[in-house]
Design an enzyme around this catalytic site. Structure first.
Site, mmCIF file in Angstrom:
data_model
loop_
_atom_site.group_PDB
_atom_site.id
_atom_site.type_symbol
_atom_site.label_atom_id
_atom_site.label_comp_id
_atom_site.label_asym_id
_atom_site.label_seq_id
_atom_site.Cartn_x
_atom_site.Cartn_y
_atom_site.Cartn_z
ATOM 1 N N LYS A 127 0.816 -1.213 0.000
ATOM 2 C CA LYS A 127 0.000 0.000 0.000
ATOM 3 C C LYS A 127 0.850 1.263 0.000
ATOM 4 O O LYS A 127 0.435 2.298 -0.521
ATOM 5 C CB LYS A 127 -0.941 -0.005 1.205
ATOM 6 C CG LYS A 127 -2.126 -0.947 1.032
ATOM 7 C CD LYS A 127 -3.281 -0.585 1.937
ATOM 8 C CE LYS A 127 -4.524 -1.381 1.589
ATOM 9 N NZ LYS A 127 -5.692 -0.997 2.416
ATOM 10 N N LYS A 209 -4.681 -10.069 -6.851
ATOM 11 C CA LYS A 209 -5.999 -10.273 -6.252
ATOM 12 C C LYS A 209 -7.015 -9.288 -6.830
ATOM 13 O O LYS A 209 -6.693 -8.129 -7.087
ATOM 14 C CB LYS A 209 -5.891 -10.074 -4.731
ATOM 15 C CG LYS A 209 -7.170 -10.312 -3.963
ATOM 16 C CD LYS A 209 -6.919 -10.067 -2.481
ATOM 17 C CE LYS A 209 -8.204 -10.216 -1.678
ATOM 18 N NZ LYS A 209 -7.986 -9.944 -0.241
ATOM 19 N N LYS A 212 -11.590 -4.221 -5.074
ATOM 20 C CA LYS A 212 -12.696 -3.280 -5.276
ATOM 21 C C LYS A 212 -12.214 -1.858 -5.480
ATOM 22 O O LYS A 212 -12.962 -0.999 -5.941
ATOM 23 C CB LYS A 212 -13.662 -3.342 -4.093
ATOM 24 C CG LYS A 212 -13.045 -3.048 -2.734
ATOM 25 C CD LYS A 212 -14.075 -3.260 -1.630
ATOM 26 C CE LYS A 212 -13.477 -3.079 -0.251
ATOM 27 N NZ LYS A 212 -12.470 -4.104 0.088
#
Length: 344
Positions: A127, A209, A212
């Site tokens: 991140k 992965k 969203k």
């Protein structure tokens, strides 16, 4: 004269059900990956376990959110939990920020978590690269809040994908460290990893992965999008040039589609390979798109009905928060006493 006295055998106390905690961030439109990797499994678990399912909005703000969007998605997330089959009569559903114990325990546990432990967390590294303009302390201490989420409720099991195992490991480490100092305070949780659907990958980059928050909408199937949109995205999913439907190393796109097909049909990879023997990727993608759209149809219809009833959803939020707060305070008060805080 002797009396024959029949004494009924002592009845065994009913076995205490194990407790499960899990949650999903309202940081974007919930996807097929969230459904197959998490929520669909939650529905099955609620019949055999005491379950708490949370919309983890505190976690979401490690990345900048538009406040109105975050509020809307929080309500949508709860509506989707119910639409997918989570029963508020069987499971406790609540919003994380409605139970202040999460943030309170996170501070205490942060004082029992090593800087080095947090530095090794892969999610922080990932991140930080994606959001290099906002590498904040919350992003770094995210695993501590996750540990607090789990340990507050003395959860025995935590449904996770393989990519989340590291978070359970640090939760276990912190709990064992705290118990080693103060005695038996926390239940040591175990990861619960389902056999199928545990990780659904991106349709455009199947080595990653499904997310969203991916800026490319073609990379994911949203639970609440239209049937036609779902089928179109599956048909355009990245595969390879082999043109043979088989599960194998290096065939990430086909492996991903086979996982999706297996999750909806219950068929093994061997059965899928036999079903599509001699058929091309076009036939296979069409079949995956159809079972995916069919599998989500009832969820989408139920969601469309529930999302209109704001009062009903807010009632679930309120009731769930009250139940969660009651449970969490029992753990938090014990922790506060152990570390030496003066009782008010």
């Amino acid at each position: 004269m002797s009396e024959n006295i029949n004494i009924a055998p002592e009845q065994a106390a009913p076995e205490k059900r194990k407790r499960i905690f899990s949650g999903v961030q309202p940081s974007g439109i919930l996807t097929l990956g969230n459904y197959l990797g998490a929520i669909k499994n939650w529905v099955a678990l609620q019949n055999d376990y005491d379950c708490l399912y949370c919309v983890v909005d505190l976690h979401a703000i490690t990345v900048r959110q538009v406040p109105t969007d975050l509020r809307r998605r929080t309500l949508e997330g709860l509506a989707l939990y119910v639409a997918c089959g989570i029963d508020p009569e069987k499971s406790i559903m609540f919003v994380q920020s409605h139970v202040p114990s999460h943030a309170e325990l996170a501070w205490v546990l942060g004082c029992y978590t090593g800087f080095g432990e947090l530095s090794r967390m892969t999610q922080f590294k990932d991140k930080s690269q994606k959001h290099s303009d906002n590498i904040n302390a919350g992003l770094f201490t995210y695993p501590v809040l996750m540990a607090a989420d789990i340990l507050l409720y003395q959860a025995d099991l935590v449904p996770v994908g393989l990519d989340q195992k590291q978070h359970i490991e640090i939760t276990r480490d912190v709990a064992q460290r705290f118990n080693g100092i103060y005695g038996d305070v926390f239940t040591i949780p175990e990861p619960y990893i389902p056999k199928t659907g545990m990780k659904i990958n991106s349709l455009t980059d199947p080595t990653k992965k499904m997310s969203k928050s991916d800026p490319n909408p073609a990379s994911f199937v949203a639970i609440i999008e239209s049937r036609d949109e779902t089928i179109r995205k599956i048909k355009r999913a990245v595969t390879d040039s082999d043109a043979v439907v088989r599960y194998a190393e290096g065939k990430d796109g086909i492996n991903n589609l086979m996982t999706i097909y297996s999750s909806f049909t219950g068929k093994s990879f061997d059965e899928i390979e036999k079903e599509f023997d001699g058929k091309g990727y076009g036939d296979f993608k069409a079949a995956v798109g159809e079972v995916c759209a069919d599998g989500l149809e009832n969820v989408r219809a139920e969601y469309a009905r529930i999302i209109k009833d704001k009062a009903y959803l807010e009632g679930i939020m309120k009731d769930g928060a009250e139940k969660a707060l009651y449970l969490s305070k029992k753990t938090l008060s014990k922790v506060y006493k152990k570390v030496g805080f003066y009782a008010k």
